[in-house]
Write a protein that holds these residues in place. Structure first.
Motif, PDB file in Angstrom:
ATOM      1  N   UNK A 224     -39.820  24.617  37.776  1.00  0.00           N
ATOM      2  CA  UNK A 224     -38.699  24.735  38.709  1.00  0.00           C
ATOM      3  C   UNK A 224     -38.577  23.504  39.604  1.00  0.00           C
ATOM      4  N   UNK A 225     -39.435  22.518  39.380  1.00  0.00           N
ATOM      5  CA  UNK A 225     -39.358  21.284  40.150  1.00  0.00           C
ATOM      6  C   UNK A 225     -40.164  21.281  41.424  1.00  0.00           C
ATOM      7  N   UNK A 226     -41.127  22.207  41.532  1.00  0.00           N
ATOM      8  CA  UNK A 226     -41.940  22.285  42.748  1.00  0.00           C
ATOM      9  C   UNK A 226     -43.415  22.108  42.389  1.00  0.00           C
ATOM     10  N   UNK A 284     -43.313  10.551  31.193  1.00  0.00           N
ATOM     11  CA  UNK A 284     -43.204   9.779  32.430  1.00  0.00           C
ATOM     12  C   UNK A 284     -42.230   8.608  32.263  1.00  0.00           C
ATOM     13  N   UNK A 285     -42.248   8.004  31.063  1.00  0.00           N
ATOM     14  CA  UNK A 285     -41.386   6.851  30.816  1.00  0.00           C
ATOM     15  C   UNK A 285     -39.908   7.234  30.806  1.00  0.00           C
ATOM     16  N   UNK A 286     -39.608   8.509  30.514  1.00  0.00           N
ATOM     17  CA  UNK A 286     -38.212   8.956  30.461  1.00  0.00           C
ATOM     18  C   UNK A 286     -37.809   9.725  31.724  1.00  0.00           C
ATOM     19  N   UNK A 287     -38.687   9.757  32.725  1.00  0.00           N
ATOM     20  CA  UNK A 287     -38.405  10.554  33.925  1.00  0.00           C
ATOM     21  C   UNK A 287     -37.171  10.067  34.669  1.00  0.00           C
ATOM     22  N   UNK A 293     -31.657  16.870  35.290  1.00  0.00           N
ATOM     23  CA  UNK A 293     -31.526  17.543  36.572  1.00  0.00           C
ATOM     24  C   UNK A 293     -32.721  17.183  37.444  1.00  0.00           C
ATOM     25  N   UNK A 294     -32.615  17.335  38.769  1.00  0.00           N
ATOM     26  CA  UNK A 294     -33.748  17.000  39.645  1.00  0.00           C
ATOM     27  C   UNK A 294     -35.012  17.780  39.289  1.00  0.00           C
ATOM     28  N   UNK A 295     -34.863  19.063  38.904  1.00  0.00           N
ATOM     29  CA  UNK A 295     -36.042  19.861  38.551  1.00  0.00           C
ATOM     30  C   UNK A 295     -36.713  19.320  37.298  1.00  0.00           C
ATOM     31  N   UNK A 296     -35.910  19.026  36.279  1.00  0.00           N
ATOM     32  CA  UNK A 296     -36.463  18.507  35.021  1.00  0.00           C
ATOM     33  C   UNK A 296     -37.072  17.126  35.246  1.00  0.00           C
ATOM     34  N   UNK A 297     -36.424  16.298  36.045  1.00  0.00           N
ATOM     35  CA  UNK A 297     -36.947  14.960  36.320  1.00  0.00           C
ATOM     36  C   UNK A 297     -38.302  15.039  37.010  1.00  0.00           C
ATOM     37  N   UNK A 298     -38.455  16.007  37.901  1.00  0.00           N
ATOM     38  CA  UNK A 298     -39.748  16.194  38.574  1.00  0.00           C
ATOM     39  C   UNK A 298     -40.828  16.559  37.574  1.00  0.00           C
ATOM     40  N   UNK A 299     -40.494  17.431  36.629  1.00  0.00           N
ATOM     41  CA  UNK A 299     -41.452  17.845  35.602  1.00  0.00           C
ATOM     42  C   UNK A 299     -41.801  16.674  34.692  1.00  0.00           C
ATOM     43  N   UNK A 300     -40.788  15.864  34.326  1.00  0.00           N
ATOM     44  CA  UNK A 300     -41.025  14.695  33.484  1.00  0.00           C
ATOM     45  C   UNK A 300     -41.945  13.690  34.173  1.00  0.00           C
TER      46      UNK A 300
END
Length: 393
Positions: A224-226, A284-287, A293-300
């Motif tokens: 969930x990005x947290x 990490x390279x594709x973050x 989305x911000x949540x997915x980017x945080x997970x990446x």
């Protein structure tokens, strides 16, 4: 304890073929050989005899998961008293006792149902009781949320033993890891009970219920990005999660024992961790890619080492992926098998939002392909040796 051995020796003639209690032969032999070294050897076929038999092997594996079990009991208490705001005022003994009371019934149900089915199948088939469930009976509770109802544990265990192992011929013949079959059965049959927030922390005690408390696992929070838990909390295990999967430190202690005794394959352990690290670095390279989305980017962008110590990744790499029956058997195949498990586990947990924890599915999938990996490894060896033979001729 000599009187116990004398009892088994005196009663042995009563359970032999043609004797009054012949139908108890498998049960009698199972308990006798579990307590004492068997006095018989293989009667047919060609076998390699070693100083350690299957029961002793299984006992070492069970011993290796004891640190994770004990810490899991303590952490169950920690999460409970933390949730109700009484952690600071509660002593170590009370915390551990709470966890013991919650976890012990799950272990008892797992062993009671599983061994009961093993005894029945042994009697029906007229063969010795197989020892594989000594390990599965302990692993099943450790990969379950603490608030899983006991009847669900019983149903999942029965499913795993009957349809995950016995239908294939019993111990040594199963395609998939039986403990993970139990977890997968519950995950897909009862998704609300297995993936809801309330199952991860024992919120109730004798006189209070905590309203509005989220007991979601760190993996669910990460999806969930947290990122609410530090690396130290995740490594030592003071986080919500399945009973035995939270403490990387306790799991690594068990890994040392497995490696020293030669029971667990260090190649699978290392390659699985390497696969997870590589996939984490790729993500990490594709973050920073556009469209996330911000949540997915945080997970990446989660550091790869955080992936390794969260969820069931490390527990799966040490105790599940190394199952000698369902894993690859060839030395090169072990490297390939483990590396692909690590890759798939991180892909599933990050790319697919429906499965914030991917280790279970990754191992079960690679269990399916392990024979194929070994086939091509062996075929490659044969091809190279054939070429050398032709050249030398």
């Amino acid at each position: 304890m000599k009187f116990i051995k004398n009892f088994f020796e005196r009663t042995e003639p009563l359970v032999q073929k043609g004797a009054k209690y012949h139908w108890l032969n498998s049960v009698h032999d199972g308990f006798f050989t579990f307590l004492y070294t068997p006095k018989t050897t293989s009667k047919t076929g060609t076998h390699i005899h070693d100083y350690i038999d299957l029961k002793r092997t299984m006992s070492i594996v069970v011993l290796s998961v004891v640190p994770a079990l004990l810490f899991g009991m303590y952490n169950v208490g920690v999460q409970h008293f933390k949730a109700i705001g009484e952690l600071a005022s509660t002593g170590f003994f009370d915390i551990f006792l709470f966890g013991l009371i919650k976890v012990l019934p799950i272990v008892i149900v797992s062993y009671g149902v599983g061994l009961g089915i093993e005894f029945v199948f042994a009697q029906l088939r007229g063969h010795e009781i197989q020892e594989g469930f000594l390990v599965s009976g302990m692993l099943i509770p450790l990969i379950m949320p603490v608030n899983t109802p006991l009847w669900m544990i019983a149903v999942a265990t029965a499913f795993a033993v009957v349809l995950g192992k016995e239908v294939f011929g019993g111990t040594g013949m199963n395609i998939w890891n039986p403990a993970l079959v139990a977890r997968a059965f519950l995950f897909f049959a009862y998704p609300a009970q297995m993936s809801g927030d309330s199952v991860w922390i024992a919120l109730k005690d004798t006189d209070k219920v905590v309203d509005g408390f989220s007991g979601a696992t760190p993996m669910a929070d990460a999806a969930a990005g947290h990122l609410n838990y530090s690396v130290a909390d995740a490594f030592f295990g003071f986080i919500p999660g399945s009973i035995g999967e939270t403490s990387t430190l306790a799991i690594l202690i068990g890994a040392v024992l497995l490696i020293i005794t030669g029971i667990g394959s260090w190649k699978i352990m290392v390659s699985t961790i390497a696969g997870g690290a590589v996939m984490g670095l790729i993500l990490n390279a594709f973050a920073g890619s556009a469209g996330l989305s911000p949540e997915v980017a945080t997970y990446f962008s989660m550091p790869f080492w955080h992936h390794l110590i969260l969820g069931g990744f490390m527990f799966g790499a040490i105790f599940m992926a190394t199952d000698p029956v369902s894993a690859s058997q060839t030395e090169k195949g072990k490297w390939i098998y483990g590396f692909l498990i690590g890759i798939l586990a991180i892909i599933i947990r990050v790319i697919n939002p429906a499965f914030p924890e991917g280790m279970m599915l990754a191992i079960l999938l690679m269990n399916t392909f392990a024979p194929l990996i070994d086939h091509y490894v062996v075929a490659g060896h044969v091809k190279r040796r054939t070429k050398r033979a032709k050249v030398s001729a």
